[in-house]
Write a protein that holds these residues in place. Structure first.
Motif, PDB file in Angstrom:
ATOM      1  N   GLU A 128       0.832  -1.209   0.000  1.00  0.00           N
ATOM      2  CA  GLU A 128       0.000   0.000   0.000  1.00  0.00           C
ATOM      3  C   GLU A 128       0.866   1.258   0.000  1.00  0.00           C
ATOM      4  O   GLU A 128       1.922   1.314   0.629  1.00  0.00           O
ATOM      5  CB  GLU A 128      -0.908   0.009   1.233  1.00  0.00           C
ATOM      6  N   HIS A 129       0.397   2.263  -0.746  1.00  0.00           N
ATOM      7  CA  HIS A 129       0.995   3.611  -0.758  1.00  0.00           C
ATOM      8  C   HIS A 129       2.448   3.611  -1.246  1.00  0.00           C
ATOM      9  O   HIS A 129       3.232   4.508  -0.913  1.00  0.00           O
ATOM     10  CB  HIS A 129       0.905   4.252   0.628  1.00  0.00           C
ATOM     11  N   VAL A 130       2.817   2.633  -2.037  1.00  0.00           N
ATOM     12  CA  VAL A 130       4.147   2.614  -2.644  1.00  0.00           C
ATOM     13  C   VAL A 130       4.193   3.623  -3.788  1.00  0.00           C
ATOM     14  O   VAL A 130       3.208   3.817  -4.510  1.00  0.00           O
ATOM     15  CB  VAL A 130       4.479   1.199  -3.156  1.00  0.00           C
ATOM     16  N   VAL A 131       5.337   4.263  -3.966  1.00  0.00           N
ATOM     17  CA  VAL A 131       5.554   5.162  -5.102  1.00  0.00           C
ATOM     18  C   VAL A 131       6.666   4.575  -5.971  1.00  0.00           C
ATOM     19  O   VAL A 131       7.782   4.332  -5.489  1.00  0.00           O
ATOM     20  CB  VAL A 131       5.937   6.575  -4.645  1.00  0.00           C
ATOM     21  N   ILE A 132       6.362   4.336  -7.235  1.00  0.00           N
ATOM     22  CA  ILE A 132       7.337   3.852  -8.210  1.00  0.00           C
ATOM     23  C   ILE A 132       7.520   4.972  -9.227  1.00  0.00           C
ATOM     24  O   ILE A 132       6.638   5.258 -10.032  1.00  0.00           O
ATOM     25  CB  ILE A 132       6.840   2.556  -8.885  1.00  0.00           C
ATOM     26  N   GLY A 133       8.660   5.636  -9.162  1.00  0.00           N
ATOM     27  CA  GLY A 133       8.872   6.859  -9.922  1.00  0.00           C
ATOM     28  C   GLY A 133       9.040   6.625 -11.413  1.00  0.00           C
ATOM     29  O   GLY A 133       9.076   5.494 -11.900  1.00  0.00           O
ATOM     30  N   PRO A 134       9.162   7.705 -12.167  1.00  0.00           N
ATOM     31  CA  PRO A 134       9.273   7.611 -13.623  1.00  0.00           C
ATOM     32  C   PRO A 134      10.500   6.830 -14.057  1.00  0.00           C
ATOM     33  O   PRO A 134      11.587   6.983 -13.497  1.00  0.00           O
ATOM     34  CB  PRO A 134       9.352   9.079 -14.070  1.00  0.00           C
ATOM     35  N   GLY A 135      10.310   5.968 -15.046  1.00  0.00           N
ATOM     36  CA  GLY A 135      11.420   5.229 -15.607  1.00  0.00           C
ATOM     37  C   GLY A 135      11.920   4.069 -14.768  1.00  0.00           C
ATOM     38  O   GLY A 135      12.916   3.436 -15.140  1.00  0.00           O
ATOM     39  N   CYS A 136      11.258   3.758 -13.675  1.00  0.00           N
ATOM     40  CA  CYS A 136      11.692   2.631 -12.843  1.00  0.00           C
ATOM     41  C   CYS A 136      11.384   1.305 -13.537  1.00  0.00           C
ATOM     42  O   CYS A 136      10.427   1.190 -14.302  1.00  0.00           O
ATOM     43  CB  CYS A 136      11.002   2.659 -11.482  1.00  0.00           C
ATOM     44  N   VAL A 137      12.207   0.302 -13.208  1.00  0.00           N
ATOM     45  CA  VAL A 137      11.982  -1.052 -13.697  1.00  0.00           C
ATOM     46  C   VAL A 137      11.905  -1.984 -12.495  1.00  0.00           C
ATOM     47  O   VAL A 137      12.859  -2.080 -11.709  1.00  0.00           O
ATOM     48  CB  VAL A 137      13.113  -1.511 -14.636  1.00  0.00           C
ATOM     49  N   VAL A 138      10.764  -2.632 -12.339  1.00  0.00           N
ATOM     50  CA  VAL A 138      10.560  -3.604 -11.262  1.00  0.00           C
ATOM     51  C   VAL A 138      10.298  -4.945 -11.935  1.00  0.00           C
ATOM     52  O   VAL A 138       9.216  -5.182 -12.472  1.00  0.00           O
ATOM     53  CB  VAL A 138       9.384  -3.203 -10.351  1.00  0.00           C
ATOM     54  N   GLU A 139      11.304  -5.810 -11.935  1.00  0.00           N
ATOM     55  CA  GLU A 139      11.205  -7.039 -12.713  1.00  0.00           C
ATOM     56  C   GLU A 139      10.377  -8.114 -12.000  1.00  0.00           C
ATOM     57  O   GLU A 139      10.017  -7.971 -10.822  1.00  0.00           O
ATOM     58  CB  GLU A 139      12.604  -7.561 -13.038  1.00  0.00           C
ATOM     59  N   ALA A 140      10.106  -9.180 -12.713  1.00  0.00           N
ATOM     60  CA  ALA A 140       9.171 -10.223 -12.296  1.00  0.00           C
ATOM     61  C   ALA A 140       9.473 -10.764 -10.909  1.00  0.00           C
ATOM     62  O   ALA A 140      10.626 -10.993 -10.549  1.00  0.00           O
ATOM     63  CB  ALA A 140       9.194 -11.363 -13.308  1.00  0.00           C
TER      64      ALA A 140
END
Length: 341
Positions: A128-140
């Motif tokens: 909850e309430h996580v921020v993933i900023g522009p251009g981020c990569v969160v892989e599988a």
């Protein structure tokens, strides 16, 4: 904007003077202006109390009478100042939602914010309430705990685990392959697949362009509350104990275990396959080459000196052992002479 009484109600401490004084920002004793609150953490800055433009100050009990300004009295002014700065400067977070240019292949809570051109792969667990900023990569298969913040262009490789309330600054790469190779007789290198993970605990902060490698077999583990500065390198299978802090351009080589509350100065290095005791302090540019069993302050860096002096000193370094031997022989002869009538 809070009053001193309201601040003490939130953070503790004791008000002396006008508790209705309102403050909007923190500042130093030298540069603070009206409406700001400053602090005194060291006696060497006590003279600045007489000329500060601050509307209020934070003081230790020993300096309570050093100023007539409205003041908050606490045992640890610097720590209090840090908490007060957080109170007056909350982190600005974007609105929840997924930007149209982002690609998200996992189910995420409505409270999460995913910025432009970001990517979240399949099987990810986002709190909850996580921020993933522009251009981020969160892989599988990666996991991010509640209230964590990834600034722009952070990369999380597959199966990376980020705890709650973590802050990851731009350019950080977490979970990349460790430096693992076997060598052929010909000298060619054979890559060893890095099948462990990178696992970060809660309340960890990772600086810009810092890298944390995934484990070769076991996980690389960063304990709760660890703080890593910019451009820090953590190699595969490293274990960092809780609340350890490392300054910029420092690094830990593979499979080393660093205890809790260790402080590492800038450009310091810690060798691989060793252990560093909890509560150890490593000075800037120091090399820790073997296991440290007892906590203390460890220093090996040579201070700067003119080049010509360094060259002369370096020439003598090679003869130090012989010089020490000769000195001991001379001391022994002098002692023998002094004993003669």
């Amino acid at each position: 904007m809070p009053t001193l009484v309201e601040i003490v109600g939130r953070l503790g401490g004791r008000v002396v003077g006008d508790g209705a004084t309102v403050v909007s920002q923190v500042g130093s004793l030298e540069s603070a202006q009206a409406g700001e609150i400053a602090f005194l953490a060291s006696a060497k800055y006590r003279k600045a109390l007489a000329t500060t433009g601050a509307s209020a100050v934070v003081l230790p009990p020993a300096a309570e009478s050093a100023s007539e300004l409205p003041r908050i009295i606490v045992d640890q002014p610097y720590l209090y100042f840090a908490r007060l700065a957080q109170l007056l400067n909350p982190t600005l977070k974007p609105e929840a939602g997924i930007h149209p240019s982002a690609v998200v292949e996992s189910v995420i809570p409505p409270s999460v914010s995913v910025g432009p051109l970001a990517y979240v792969g399949p099987r990810c667990e986002i709190g909850e309430h996580v921020v993933i900023g522009p251009g981020c990569v969160v892989e599988a298969g990666s996991k991010i705990g509640d209230h964590s913040l990834l600034y722009g262009n952070v990369s999380l490789y597959h199966e990376t685990v980020i705890g709650q309330r973590c802050i990851i600054h731009s350019g950080a790469v977490i979970g990349g392959d460790g430096f693992g190779y076997a060598r052929e007789r010909s000298g060619a290198w054979v890559k060893i697949p890095q099948i462990g993970r990178a696992v970060l605990g809660d309340d960890v902060e990772v600086g810009a362009n810092t890298t944390i490698d995934r484990g070769a077999l076991d996980d690389t583990v960063i304990g709760n509350g660890v703080k890593l500065d910019n451009m820090v390198q953590i190699a595969h299978n490293v274990k960092l104990g809780e609340h350890t802090a490392m300054a910029g351009c420092s690094g830990v080589a593979g499979s080393t275990v660093v205890g809790a509350r260790v402080m590492v100065g800038g450009q310091a290095g810690i060798n691989g396959h060793i252990e560093v005791a909890s509560d150890t302090v490593v000075s800037s540019r120091t090399l820790i080459s073997k296991t440290v069993k007892e906590p203390g302050i460890y220093t090996s860096a040579m201070p700067a000196m003119p080049h010509d002096e360094w060259m002369k000193s370096a020439a003598h370094f090679r003869h130090l052992d012989a010089l020490v031997t000769r000195l001991r022989e001379l001391e022994k002869r002098i002692a023998e002479l002094e004993r003669k009538p």
